[in-house]
Design a protein around this motif. Structure first.
Motif, PDB file in Angstrom:
ATOM      1  N   LEU A 163       0.838  -1.203   0.000  1.00 54.50           N
ATOM      2  CA  LEU A 163       0.000   0.000   0.000  1.00 54.50           C
ATOM      3  C   LEU A 163       0.875   1.256   0.000  1.00 54.50           C
ATOM      4  O   LEU A 163       2.026   1.212   0.430  1.00 54.50           O
ATOM      5  CB  LEU A 163      -0.910   0.005   1.240  1.00 54.50           C
ATOM      6  N   PRO A 164       0.335   2.408  -0.468  1.00 57.13           N
ATOM      7  CA  PRO A 164       1.142   3.642  -0.476  1.00 57.13           C
ATOM      8  C   PRO A 164       1.478   4.101   0.941  1.00 57.13           C
ATOM      9  O   PRO A 164       0.606   4.158   1.813  1.00 57.13           O
ATOM     10  CB  PRO A 164       0.250   4.657  -1.197  1.00 57.13           C
ATOM     11  N   SER A 165       2.743   4.423   1.175  1.00 60.08           N
ATOM     12  CA  SER A 165       3.181   4.718   2.539  1.00 60.08           C
ATOM     13  C   SER A 165       2.664   6.065   3.053  1.00 60.08           C
ATOM     14  O   SER A 165       2.608   6.277   4.258  1.00 60.08           O
ATOM     15  CB  SER A 165       4.707   4.649   2.650  1.00 60.08           C
ATOM     16  N   ASP A 166       2.261   6.974   2.147  1.00 60.96           N
ATOM     17  CA  ASP A 166       1.725   8.249   2.655  1.00 60.96           C
ATOM     18  C   ASP A 166       0.365   8.035   3.320  1.00 60.96           C
ATOM     19  O   ASP A 166       0.061   8.633   4.352  1.00 60.96           O
ATOM     20  CB  ASP A 166       1.644   9.311   1.546  1.00 60.96           C
ATOM     21  N   LYS A 167      -0.445   7.144   2.758  1.00 57.63           N
ATOM     22  CA  LYS A 167      -1.762   6.871   3.346  1.00 57.63           C
ATOM     23  C   LYS A 167      -1.713   5.793   4.431  1.00 57.63           C
ATOM     24  O   LYS A 167      -2.545   5.766   5.326  1.00 57.63           O
ATOM     25  CB  LYS A 167      -2.742   6.406   2.260  1.00 57.63           C
ATOM     26  N   TYR A 168      -0.749   4.901   4.307  1.00 56.07           N
ATOM     27  CA  TYR A 168      -0.647   3.766   5.240  1.00 56.07           C
ATOM     28  C   TYR A 168       0.765   3.717   5.812  1.00 56.07           C
ATOM     29  O   TYR A 168       1.567   2.870   5.417  1.00 56.07           O
ATOM     30  CB  TYR A 168      -0.979   2.456   4.519  1.00 56.07           C
ATOM     31  N   PRO A 169       1.089   4.645   6.724  1.00 55.18           N
ATOM     32  CA  PRO A 169       2.450   4.662   7.280  1.00 55.18           C
ATOM     33  C   PRO A 169       2.744   3.389   8.075  1.00 55.18           C
ATOM     34  O   PRO A 169       1.833   2.698   8.537  1.00 55.18           O
ATOM     35  CB  PRO A 169       2.463   5.897   8.170  1.00 55.18           C
ATOM     36  N   ASN A 170       4.027   3.104   8.223  1.00 52.44           N
ATOM     37  CA  ASN A 170       4.457   1.857   8.857  1.00 52.44           C
ATOM     38  C   ASN A 170       3.871   1.657  10.248  1.00 52.44           C
ATOM     39  O   ASN A 170       3.430   0.559  10.590  1.00 52.44           O
ATOM     40  CB  ASN A 170       5.987   1.820   8.937  1.00 52.44           C
ATOM     41  N   ASP A 171       3.873   2.722  11.071  1.00 51.89           N
ATOM     42  CA  ASP A 171       3.395   2.528  12.448  1.00 51.89           C
ATOM     43  C   ASP A 171       1.911   2.159  12.455  1.00 51.89           C
ATOM     44  O   ASP A 171       1.462   1.347  13.277  1.00 51.89           O
ATOM     45  CB  ASP A 171       3.680   3.754  13.325  1.00 51.89           C
ATOM     46  N   LYS A 172       1.149   2.713  11.522  1.00 56.51           N
ATOM     47  CA  LYS A 172      -0.278   2.401  11.426  1.00 56.51           C
ATOM     48  C   LYS A 172      -0.488   0.933  11.000  1.00 56.51           C
ATOM     49  O   LYS A 172      -1.328   0.222  11.568  1.00 56.51           O
ATOM     50  CB  LYS A 172      -0.924   3.358  10.410  1.00 56.51           C
ATOM     51  N   LEU A 173       0.296   0.489  10.022  1.00 53.00           N
ATOM     52  CA  LEU A 173       0.185  -0.906   9.579  1.00 53.00           C
ATOM     53  C   LEU A 173       0.590  -1.860  10.700  1.00 53.00           C
ATOM     54  O   LEU A 173      -0.039  -2.906  10.899  1.00 53.00           O
ATOM     55  CB  LEU A 173       1.064  -1.145   8.349  1.00 53.00           C
ATOM     56  N   LEU A 174       1.633  -1.497  11.433  1.00 53.33           N
ATOM     57  CA  LEU A 174       2.093  -2.328  12.545  1.00 53.33           C
ATOM     58  C   LEU A 174       1.001  -2.455  13.600  1.00 53.33           C
ATOM     59  O   LEU A 174       0.675  -3.567  14.056  1.00 53.33           O
ATOM     60  CB  LEU A 174       3.355  -1.709  13.148  1.00 53.33           C
ATOM     61  N   GLN A 175       0.399  -1.327  13.981  1.00 57.97           N
ATOM     62  CA  GLN A 175      -0.670  -1.352  14.998  1.00 57.97           C
ATOM     63  C   GLN A 175      -1.869  -2.159  14.519  1.00 57.97           C
ATOM     64  O   GLN A 175      -2.487  -2.893  15.288  1.00 57.97           O
ATOM     65  CB  GLN A 175      -1.102   0.078  15.366  1.00 57.97           C
TER      66      GLN A 175
END
Length: 225
Positions: A163-175
């Protein structure tokens, strides 16, 4: 049993551009986690292909570490529907469409199996994953006919590394992964994604740390009965 009090998860990793391939392997080793890799012949950041002889050492090392390998098709094209006469539309990047019969599907899978064995001396497990997870009734039946059961992933197990990292940043995906994963879930990520600007793969380290501390164990596919 205490170590697995939260249950068992299945980490699956599909081929990709291979840029973080060594780092991902190091993270798996650090956590003593065995993954199931789904292997296609994809273009890599080096300009070669994932099933070229130049990658034999990488795959042999993973075999030696005890990981398991499934089939992800040779061309990594997408199954986009069955025809009235029972064949499968197989659409390549750029739009070129092939129409495969059951023997054509088996040949596509067979190329991967033959090459992997040639590179590593090891066999693929009798499982496959269609690129994009896109299957059709015909492709599922054809693959079953040549010995492959399809493996998808759990909604919570979709780690979002494509997914695009601007909309789905790493910390959000991790959580999101930590909040959603449950016993028996199949997780899915890739060995490098071209399109994502801020790669997700470094999050695999904290993700495995957190999941293990919660009492999850990791196993390879296919699931043991």
């Amino acid at each position: 049993a205490g170590a697995c009090r939260a249950g068992t998860l299945y980490l699956t990793i599909d081929t990709g551009n291979m840029r973080p391939a060594e780092e991902i392997a190091q993270i798996l080793n650090k956590h003593d986690v065995r993954a199931t890799f789904f292997v296609a012949n994809e273009k890599t950041f080096r300009g070669d292909w994932t099933l070229d002889p130049s990658w034999a050492g990488y795959w042999r090392d993973r075999v030696a570490e005890g990981h398991v390998f499934g089939n992800h098709t040779w061309d990594h094209a997408y199954f986009r529907g069955d025809t009235a006469d029972g064949r499968m539309r197989y659409v390549h990047l750029g739009g070129k469409t092939e129409v495969l019969d059951a023997a054509g599907v088996c040949a596509e899978l067979g190329r991967v199996a033959d090459r992997f064995t040639k590179l590593t001396g090891s066999k693929l497990a009798p499982i496959w994953r269609a690129p994009g997870g896109r299957t059709t009734p015909g492709s599922l039946a054809a693959a079953r006919g040549c010995g492959y059961e399809h493996v998808h992933w759990a909604d919570a197990g979709f780690l979002g590394d494509e997914l695009p990292s601007d909309k789905y940043p790493n910390d959000k995906l991790l959580q999101r992964a930590l909040a959603g994963l449950r016993d028996g879930d199949i997780m899915m990520m890739h060995l490098g994604i071209w399109s994502r600007k801020d790669p997700f793969w470094p999050m695999l380290d904290p993700l495995l740390t957190a999941l293990k501390s919660r009492g999850f164990c990791f196993a390879t596919l296919p699931r043991r009965a």
